[in-house]
Design a protein around this motif. Structure first.
Motif, PDB file in Angstrom:
ATOM      1  N   ALA A 274       0.820  -1.215   0.000  1.00 35.37           N
ATOM      2  CA  ALA A 274       0.000   0.000   0.000  1.00 35.37           C
ATOM      3  C   ALA A 274       0.852   1.263   0.000  1.00 35.37           C
ATOM      4  O   ALA A 274       0.419   2.299  -0.534  1.00 35.37           O
ATOM      5  CB  ALA A 274      -0.931  -0.002   1.213  1.00 35.37           C
ATOM      6  N   GLN A 275       2.043   1.207   0.559  1.00 37.25           N
ATOM      7  CA  GLN A 275       2.904   2.382   0.650  1.00 37.25           C
ATOM      8  C   GLN A 275       3.958   2.432  -0.455  1.00 37.25           C
ATOM      9  O   GLN A 275       4.879   3.254  -0.395  1.00 37.25           O
ATOM     10  CB  GLN A 275       3.601   2.419   2.011  1.00 37.25           C
ATOM     11  N   GLY A 276       3.827   1.551  -1.434  1.00 41.05           N
ATOM     12  CA  GLY A 276       4.727   1.610  -2.591  1.00 41.05           C
ATOM     13  C   GLY A 276       6.105   1.056  -2.355  1.00 41.05           C
ATOM     14  O   GLY A 276       7.040   1.427  -3.083  1.00 41.05           O
ATOM     15  N   ALA A 277       6.283   0.181  -1.384  1.00 47.04           N
ATOM     16  CA  ALA A 277       7.618  -0.370  -1.124  1.00 47.04           C
ATOM     17  C   ALA A 277       8.100  -1.241  -2.273  1.00 47.04           C
ATOM     18  O   ALA A 277       9.308  -1.289  -2.551  1.00 47.04           O
ATOM     19  CB  ALA A 277       7.601  -1.181   0.172  1.00 47.04           C
ATOM     20  N   PHE A 278       7.191  -1.912  -2.968  1.00 48.31           N
ATOM     21  CA  PHE A 278       7.580  -2.741  -4.097  1.00 48.31           C
ATOM     22  C   PHE A 278       8.086  -1.882  -5.261  1.00 48.31           C
ATOM     23  O   PHE A 278       9.092  -2.214  -5.899  1.00 48.31           O
ATOM     24  CB  PHE A 278       6.401  -3.605  -4.553  1.00 48.31           C
ATOM     25  N   ARG A 279       7.405  -0.794  -5.533  1.00 48.47           N
ATOM     26  CA  ARG A 279       7.797   0.064  -6.652  1.00 48.47           C
ATOM     27  C   ARG A 279       9.075   0.823  -6.350  1.00 48.47           C
ATOM     28  O   ARG A 279       9.894   1.063  -7.242  1.00 48.47           O
ATOM     29  CB  ARG A 279       6.671   1.064  -6.958  1.00 48.47           C
ATOM     30  N   GLN A 280       9.270   1.246  -5.114  1.00 44.63           N
ATOM     31  CA  GLN A 280      10.420   2.055  -4.747  1.00 44.63           C
ATOM     32  C   GLN A 280      11.640   1.215  -4.367  1.00 44.63           C
ATOM     33  O   GLN A 280      12.686   1.772  -4.025  1.00 44.63           O
ATOM     34  CB  GLN A 280      10.046   2.980  -3.589  1.00 44.63           C
ATOM     35  N   GLY A 281      11.516  -0.113  -4.428  1.00 46.44           N
ATOM     36  CA  GLY A 281      12.658  -0.973  -4.151  1.00 46.44           C
ATOM     37  C   GLY A 281      13.073  -1.015  -2.697  1.00 46.44           C
ATOM     38  O   GLY A 281      14.255  -1.277  -2.409  1.00 46.44           O
ATOM     39  N   GLN A 282      12.150  -0.787  -1.790  1.00 47.54           N
ATOM     40  CA  GLN A 282      12.477  -0.847  -0.353  1.00 47.54           C
ATOM     41  C   GLN A 282      12.360  -2.298   0.118  1.00 47.54           C
ATOM     42  O   GLN A 282      11.428  -2.699   0.798  1.00 47.54           O
ATOM     43  CB  GLN A 282      11.535   0.081   0.418  1.00 47.54           C
ATOM     44  N   TRP A 283      13.363  -3.089  -0.268  1.00 48.67           N
ATOM     45  CA  TRP A 283      13.341  -4.534  -0.079  1.00 48.67           C
ATOM     46  C   TRP A 283      13.309  -4.943   1.392  1.00 48.67           C
ATOM     47  O   TRP A 283      12.823  -6.032   1.727  1.00 48.67           O
ATOM     48  CB  TRP A 283      14.569  -5.152  -0.752  1.00 48.67           C
ATOM     49  N   TRP A 284      13.859  -4.110   2.272  1.00 49.76           N
ATOM     50  CA  TRP A 284      13.914  -4.483   3.688  1.00 49.76           C
ATOM     51  C   TRP A 284      12.530  -4.543   4.333  1.00 49.76           C
ATOM     52  O   TRP A 284      12.377  -5.092   5.422  1.00 49.76           O
ATOM     53  CB  TRP A 284      14.773  -3.477   4.444  1.00 49.76           C
ATOM     54  N   TRP A 285      11.519  -4.000   3.650  1.00 53.22           N
ATOM     55  CA  TRP A 285      10.171  -4.015   4.209  1.00 53.22           C
ATOM     56  C   TRP A 285       9.402  -5.280   3.800  1.00 53.22           C
ATOM     57  O   TRP A 285       8.730  -5.892   4.621  1.00 53.22           O
ATOM     58  CB  TRP A 285       9.410  -2.768   3.764  1.00 53.22           C
ATOM     59  N   PHE A 286       9.506  -5.688   2.539  1.00 48.84           N
ATOM     60  CA  PHE A 286       8.704  -6.821   2.065  1.00 48.84           C
ATOM     61  C   PHE A 286       9.495  -8.122   1.946  1.00 48.84           C
ATOM     62  O   PHE A 286       8.912  -9.202   1.965  1.00 48.84           O
ATOM     63  CB  PHE A 286       8.069  -6.493   0.701  1.00 48.84           C
ATOM     64  N   LEU A 287      10.825  -8.058   1.838  1.00 49.31           N
ATOM     65  CA  LEU A 287      11.601  -9.288   1.665  1.00 49.31           C
ATOM     66  C   LEU A 287      11.657 -10.151   2.935  1.00 49.31           C
ATOM     67  O   LEU A 287      11.494 -11.387   2.837  1.00 49.31           O
ATOM     68  CB  LEU A 287      13.013  -8.942   1.185  1.00 49.31           C
ATOM     69  N   PRO A 288      11.886  -9.604   4.146  1.00 47.53           N
ATOM     70  CA  PRO A 288      11.933 -10.467   5.338  1.00 47.53           C
ATOM     71  C   PRO A 288      10.663 -11.269   5.594  1.00 47.53           C
ATOM     72  O   PRO A 288      10.751 -12.481   5.819  1.00 47.53           O
ATOM     73  CB  PRO A 288      12.229  -9.472   6.472  1.00 47.53           C
TER      74      PRO A 288
END
Length: 349
Positions: A274-288
């Protein structure tokens, strides 16, 4: 002593003694039939192979994290740090922070508790129902067996996702036990079907017929004679239900059917998307959380593979033969070549 008496004495001395039939040999206690504890211990031998041990070790790691989440989490999962928004991993936040400065590691640790609780509670509910319905429908005959079988068929085709959506809309913030109860009530039918088929095969075995002829009550025949022989299927059904419940929970949380206030790995992925972590490449939020879902899936799959190796005679004999060859320092793939080479060398000599 005459020759006839001498021959008779020799025959008596050489003939097998019959006294052992009347009295036990000195120093040896009479062999007793295995009790319920021995049968149960042998039934759980399926968890002694390397695959099951590895899977159980990984699963135990997540269970310990769920139990000691309050101690292991460095911060509260809802604690906001306005000075550290969208921060990558650092010494202060090992897995970085969210869009409002929440610690991702703390959320993953606390989310483990929701996943483990729902997965195991749903599996316990589904397994208990599957044992009761499946074993009774397989052991009983006539209209009772057909009625329980028809009930199983109804739950096999019952749509689970719409039912969960209806239940979720009835609660503003559904507790974990309600989610687990719904997942358990819609997930027992497959296990009951398998147990029914195996029970129908066991009810005609000699040991069950002997117990029935001795006047044993139904509860003892099922608990003492049948259940130890069904433990492999029950364990496989339990593991499969845990896997299905965890996948269902994380999927429903990710798509927003379960409120995001219920902490688990799916809600973390929902917030990240919802906060665009996938698009912005913020891997530390969705990868773990994604890796945690994959790790617990691998653990449950290894346990299931270990159970299959124990239940399937071909897989069990092949695995035991391969482990014995490895202990002797032999390569399983090079066995034929090694034997042929050794034979050729001996013939040349």
């Amino acid at each position: 002593m005459t020759d006839t008496e001498t021959d008779t004495t020799r025959l008596a001395a050489s003939a097998p003694g019959t006294s052992t039939l009347d009295a036990p040999v000195a120093g040896h206690a009479p062999r007793r039939p295995p009790g319920f504890g021995a049968k149960l211990a042998s039934a759980f031998a399926m968890f002694r192979n390397p695959k099951s041990i590895t899977g159980l070790s990984i699963l135990a790691f997540f269970v310990l994290i769920a139990i000691f989440a309050d101690v292991l989490a460095p911060y509260s999962p809802t604690k906001v740090d306005n000075t550290a928004r969208f921060q990558p991993p650092s010494a202060a936040h090992w897995l970085g922070t969210t869009h409002i400065g929440e610690d991702v590691l703390s959320q993953v640790i606390h989310g483990t508790r929701g996943v483990i609780v729902v997965g195991f509670l749903a599996a316990i509910i589904a397994t208990v129902i599957a044992i009761v319905i499946g074993v009774l429908s397989g052991y009983l005959r006539g209209w009772r067996s057909e009625g329980l079988s028809a009930l199983t068929n109804v739950f096999l085709v019952l749509p689970g996702i719409p039912l969960i959506i209806i239940v979720a809309t009835m609660f503003e913030d559904p507790p974990l036990w309600v989610i687990a109860l719904v997942l358990g009530l819609i997930g027992w039918a497959w296990g009951a079907r398998v147990l029914r088929a195996q029970t129908m095969s066991l009810r005609n075995r000699d040991f069950v017929q002997a117990a029935r002829a001795n006047g044993e009550p139904l509860r003892r025949i099922i608990t003492v004679e049948m259940l130890p022989n069904l433990m492999a299927l029950i364990a496989a059904s339990f593991v499969g239900t845990v896997t299905a419940a965890i996948i269902a929970l994380t999927t429903l949380s990710y798509i927003g059917i379960i409120p995001v206030t219920t902490y688990n790995w799916g809600t973390i992925l929902n917030w990240a998307g919802a906060q665009g972590a996938f698009r912005q490449g913020q891997w530390w939020w969705f990868l773990p959380p994604g890796l945690c879902i994959a790790a617990i899936g691998v653990a449950l799959s290894l346990i299931n593979f270990g159970i299959d190796e124990y239940v399937n005679p071909r897989l069990r004999s092949a695995g035991e033969r391969a482990r014995a060859m490895k202990k002797k320092g032999m390569n399983v793939n090079d066995t034929v070549t090694t034997v042929r080479t050794a034979t050729t060398t001996e013939e040349t000599a």
